[in-house]
Design a protein around this motif. Structure first.
Motif, PDB file in Angstrom:
ATOM      1  N   VAL A   9      36.271  50.725  49.522  1.00 48.76           N
ATOM      2  CA  VAL A   9      37.072  51.110  50.839  1.00 48.76           C
ATOM      3  C   VAL A   9      36.431  50.624  52.146  1.00 48.76           C
ATOM      4  CG1 VAL A   9      36.430  53.769  48.982  1.00 48.76           C
ATOM      5  CG2 VAL A   9      34.789  52.079  50.813  1.00 48.76           C
ATOM      6  N   PRO A  10      37.010  51.195  53.219  1.00 43.91           N
ATOM      7  CA  PRO A  10      36.657  50.049  54.102  1.00 43.91           C
ATOM      8  C   PRO A  10      35.344  50.441  53.903  1.00 43.91           C
ATOM      9  CG  PRO A  10      39.284  51.468  54.556  1.00 43.91           C
ATOM     10  CD  PRO A  10      38.227  51.896  53.445  1.00 43.91           C
ATOM     11  N   GLY A  11      34.608  49.134  55.404  1.00 44.30           N
ATOM     12  CA  GLY A  11      33.119  49.551  55.769  1.00 44.30           C
ATOM     13  C   GLY A  11      32.489  48.757  54.672  1.00 44.30           C
ATOM     14  N   GLU A  12      32.662  48.722  53.416  1.00 38.91           N
ATOM     15  CA  GLU A  12      31.854  48.668  52.032  1.00 38.91           C
ATOM     16  C   GLU A  12      30.767  47.184  53.322  1.00 38.91           C
ATOM     17  OE1 GLU A  12      33.717  48.629  48.189  1.00 38.91           O
ATOM     18  OE2 GLU A  12      34.167  47.245  49.327  1.00 38.91           O
ATOM     19  N   HIS A  13      29.288  47.516  52.226  1.00 36.05           N
ATOM     20  CA  HIS A  13      28.265  46.527  52.664  1.00 36.05           C
ATOM     21  C   HIS A  13      28.474  45.322  51.303  1.00 36.05           C
ATOM     22  CE1 HIS A  13      26.463  49.472  55.258  1.00 36.05           C
ATOM     23  NE2 HIS A  13      26.514  49.106  56.176  1.00 36.05           N
ATOM     24  N   ILE A  14      28.519  44.524  51.846  1.00 40.55           N
ATOM     25  CA  ILE A  14      29.265  43.080  50.924  1.00 40.55           C
ATOM     26  C   ILE A  14      28.066  41.681  51.499  1.00 40.55           C
ATOM     27  CG2 ILE A  14      31.740  43.866  50.383  1.00 40.55           C
ATOM     28  CD1 ILE A  14      32.755  41.585  52.675  1.00 40.55           C
ATOM     29  N   HIS A  15      27.818  40.494  50.210  1.00 43.87           N
ATOM     30  CA  HIS A  15      27.095  39.573  50.603  1.00 43.87           C
ATOM     31  C   HIS A  15      28.067  39.014  50.610  1.00 43.87           C
ATOM     32  CE1 HIS A  15      24.027  36.360  49.971  1.00 43.87           C
ATOM     33  NE2 HIS A  15      23.521  36.682  49.534  1.00 43.87           N
ATOM     34  N   THR A  16      28.136  37.843  52.049  1.00 46.59           N
ATOM     35  CA  THR A  16      28.863  37.112  52.760  1.00 46.59           C
ATOM     36  C   THR A  16      28.785  35.336  51.624  1.00 46.59           C
ATOM     37  OG1 THR A  16      27.705  36.662  54.332  1.00 46.59           O
ATOM     38  CG2 THR A  16      29.200  38.248  54.372  1.00 46.59           C
ATOM     39  N   ASP A  57      14.945  42.934  49.564  1.00 47.71           N
ATOM     40  CA  ASP A  57      15.724  43.888  49.166  1.00 47.71           C
ATOM     41  C   ASP A  57      16.005  42.907  47.969  1.00 47.71           C
ATOM     42  OD1 ASP A  57      15.635  45.110  51.591  1.00 47.71           O
ATOM     43  OD2 ASP A  57      17.755  44.821  51.887  1.00 47.71           O
ATOM     44  N   THR A  58      16.818  43.764  46.486  1.00 42.45           N
ATOM     45  CA  THR A  58      17.710  44.007  45.881  1.00 42.45           C
ATOM     46  C   THR A  58      18.792  44.880  45.818  1.00 42.45           C
ATOM     47  OG1 THR A  58      16.472  45.839  44.132  1.00 42.45           O
ATOM     48  CG2 THR A  58      15.211  43.675  44.009  1.00 42.45           C
ATOM     49  N   GLY A  59      19.114  45.745  46.757  1.00 42.15           N
ATOM     50  CA  GLY A  59      20.518  46.076  46.897  1.00 42.15           C
ATOM     51  C   GLY A  59      20.981  46.214  48.167  1.00 42.15           C
ATOM     52  N   TYR A  60      21.798  47.441  48.270  1.00 47.52           N
ATOM     53  CA  TYR A  60      23.036  46.893  49.467  1.00 47.52           C
ATOM     54  C   TYR A  60      23.204  48.681  50.137  1.00 47.52           C
ATOM     55  CZ  TYR A  60      24.620  42.771  47.484  1.00 47.52           C
ATOM     56  OH  TYR A  60      24.739  41.618  47.607  1.00 47.52           O
ATOM     57  N   PRO A  61      23.269  48.574  51.242  1.00 47.42           N
ATOM     58  CA  PRO A  61      23.240  49.904  51.763  1.00 47.42           C
ATOM     59  C   PRO A  61      24.652  50.289  51.175  1.00 47.42           C
ATOM     60  CG  PRO A  61      22.671  48.102  53.287  1.00 47.42           C
ATOM     61  CD  PRO A  61      23.348  47.876  51.860  1.00 47.42           C
ATOM     62  N   ALA A  62      24.792  51.605  51.496  1.00 46.28           N
ATOM     63  CA  ALA A  62      26.459  52.324  50.964  1.00 46.28           C
ATOM     64  C   ALA A  62      26.921  51.691  51.893  1.00 46.28           C
ATOM     65  CB  ALA A  62      26.017  54.141  50.711  1.00 46.28           C
ATOM     66  N   PRO A  63      28.240  52.287  52.248  1.00 41.32           N
ATOM     67  CA  PRO A  63      29.015  52.275  50.571  1.00 41.32           C
ATOM     68  C   PRO A  63      28.751  50.701  50.352  1.00 41.32           C
ATOM     69  CG  PRO A  63      30.978  52.063  52.176  1.00 41.32           C
ATOM     70  CD  PRO A  63      29.654  52.423  53.333  1.00 41.32           C
ATOM     71  N   HIS A  64      28.881  50.170  49.234  1.00 40.48           N
ATOM     72  CA  HIS A  64      29.413  48.772  48.646  1.00 40.48           C
ATOM     73  C   HIS A  64      30.088  49.090  47.571  1.00 40.48           C
ATOM     74  CE1 HIS A  64      25.928  49.346  45.440  1.00 40.48           C
ATOM     75  NE2 HIS A  64      25.237  50.220  46.474  1.00 40.48           N
ATOM     76  N   PRO A  65      30.292  47.564  46.941  1.00 43.10           N
ATOM     77  CA  PRO A  65      30.639  47.324  45.260  1.00 43.10           C
ATOM     78  C   PRO A  65      29.983  47.199  44.945  1.00 43.10           C
ATOM     79  CG  PRO A  65      31.526  45.677  46.854  1.00 43.10           C
ATOM     80  CD  PRO A  65      30.679  46.449  48.121  1.00 43.10           C
ATOM     81  N   HIS A  66      29.926  47.440  43.286  1.00 46.51           N
ATOM     82  CA  HIS A  66      29.000  46.778  42.374  1.00 46.51           C
ATOM     83  C   HIS A  66      29.600  45.231  42.726  1.00 46.51           C
ATOM     84  CE1 HIS A  66      27.109  49.749  40.366  1.00 46.51           C
ATOM     85  NE2 HIS A  66      27.451  50.614  40.805  1.00 46.51           N
ATOM     86  N   GLY A  67      28.724  44.125  41.532  1.00 49.22           N
ATOM     87  CA  GLY A  67      29.595  43.005  42.240  1.00 49.22           C
ATOM     88  C   GLY A  67      29.080  42.726  40.533  1.00 49.22           C
ATOM     89  N   TYR A  68      30.267  41.970  39.775  1.00 48.31           N
ATOM     90  CA  TYR A  68      30.746  41.471  38.496  1.00 48.31           C
ATOM     91  C   TYR A  68      30.261  39.988  38.563  1.00 48.31           C
ATOM     92  CZ  TYR A  68      31.200  46.327  38.167  1.00 48.31           C
ATOM     93  OH  TYR A  68      31.123  47.617  37.561  1.00 48.31           O
TER      94      TYR A  68
END
Length: 381
Positions: free
Chosen positions: A50-57, A209-220
């Motif tokens: 979805v739009p607005g996901e928090h992601i590691h860049t 921190d070991t997680g992300y704010p919502a919304p965020h995708p799972h990373g694989y």
């Protein structure tokens, strides 16, 4: 827009043929915006991206580090041509390095002669295999430990001799920012970059921190060596041949400590914020003219094992115009376990695309296909 339809086809192809779990693309073209997705944010629930996901860049964080140091230069607090020893005496004076000869500019342009940091045994033995990654995913790295890792192997060249991608140079750059300002690296990124540009969803990820704010995708991730491979035998030349065979199951790497990234790449953001960030860097909005010029004074990456057809500035890249038919396209990008991000745009900031996948990059083909679909530029040899 037909170009966006073509981008959507590439997103669908990336999931179906390349095996990426989920991908998003956000486009800004003048006053128009477009957002497309393919695949899923969570393989278990099947929830969409979805739009607005928090992601590691990933290594896009290098551009934040460079911007802070250029800002400090503009204030007269330092010069990019300062030797590292002028600010961090002795940090580089081990294993054949010379802190009187390596400058801040060398660090930011990956021309310092530092070895590729990911090949350090302290890193590879922790994360190179599935079992090692699972055991060490919550390890926290201090700045002091990262500085030791940065120089733990001998130089690969003389300062200024050639491009060699080295996270360790940016570890040193982060420590230099903290020494000069007396503030944390994260605070300086917030004060000099995120706040002035209104990047409300962008910050350096705290070491706790070991997680992300919502919304965020799972990373694989599948970024592991084959079973039984000794990480000490891995080199920039042979690492691809030693990776796991395709077809093994993905590991969920969403929850982990990313302090290993530090000033080399530990920024969490959104595609919208990163478009805003890249456009400010490409147009000269963030930095004074002299610092802007220095940021985009590039060196060739030819002969390295980094992204093909590029020249590298200070923490960011520009495609070689010989490969784009003379078109200038600039960008930032990077990878970490379970994430890959890039943003590429025109120098006037009018046309930019930002893309994120919730796994590491499998090949350069999706990136180059998206660029061709959006900009009409075929990246060629």
């Amino acid at each position: 827009m037909a170009a966006n339809e073509n981008v959507q086809k590439v997103l669908d192809w990336t999931v179906a043929e390349v095996g990426v779990p989920g991908i998003v693309a956000e486009v800004k073209d003048g006053d128009r915006t477009w957002f497309g997705t393919a695949g899923v944010a969570d393989l278990e629930t099947g929830s969409p991206r979805v739009p607005g996901e928090h992601i590691h860049t990933g290594s896009s964080g290098k551009a934040f580090t460079a911007a802070v140091l250029l800002s400090l230069e503009a204030e007269g607090r330092l010069s990019l041509d300062d030797a590292v020893n002028a600010h961090l005496p002795g940090v580089l004076d081990v294993n054949g390095y010379d802190g009187d000869k390596i400058t801040v500019r060398h660090l930011l342009s990956n021309t310092s002669g530092l070895f590729p940091t990911g090949l350090a045994p302290e890193v590879s033995y922790r994360y190179a295999t599935r079992s090692g990654f699972d055991q060490h995913r919550f390890d926290t790295f201090s700045t002091e430990e990262l500085l030791r890792i940065a120089v733990s192997q001998p130089p690969v060249g003389a300062p200024g001799e050639r491009f060699e991608y080295a996270n360790g140079g940016f570890y040193i750059a982060g420590a230099l920012i903290e020494k000069v300002t007396g503030n944390s690296y994260a605070d300086e990124v917030e004060r000099r970059v995120a706040r002035p540009l209104g990047l409300a969803h962008t910050r350096v990820r705290p070491t706790t921190d070991t997680g992300y704010p919502a919304p965020h995708p799972h990373g694989y991730t599948q970024q592991f060596l084959k079973d039984g491979t000794d990480p000490a035998t891995v080199t920039p030349e042979n690492w691809q041949s030693l990776m796991e065979e395709p077809g093994l199951p993905l590991m969920d790497a969403t929850v982990l400590n990313s302090s290993l990234g530090y000033a080399a790449g530990n920024v969490v953001s959104t595609t919208s914020d990163m478009i805003r960030f890249l456009n400010a860097l490409t147009t000269g909005e963030l930095l004074p003219p002299d610092q802007h010029r220095q940021m985009w004074t590039t060196v060739s990456t030819e002969g390295s094992y980094w992204m093909p057809h590029t020249n590298y500035g200070l923490g960011l890249f520009e495609f070689d115009r010989r490969a784009t038919g003379g078109r200038t396209l600039r960008g930032v990008g990077g990878s970490f376990w379970g994430t890959y991000f890039f943003a590429v745009g025109t120098p006037d900031g009018e046309h930019t695309v930002a893309v994120h996948t919730n796994t590491e990059w499998r090949s350069w083909d999706p990136m180059f296909k998206i660029i061709e679909a959006e900009f009409g530029v075929s990246i060629t040899a």
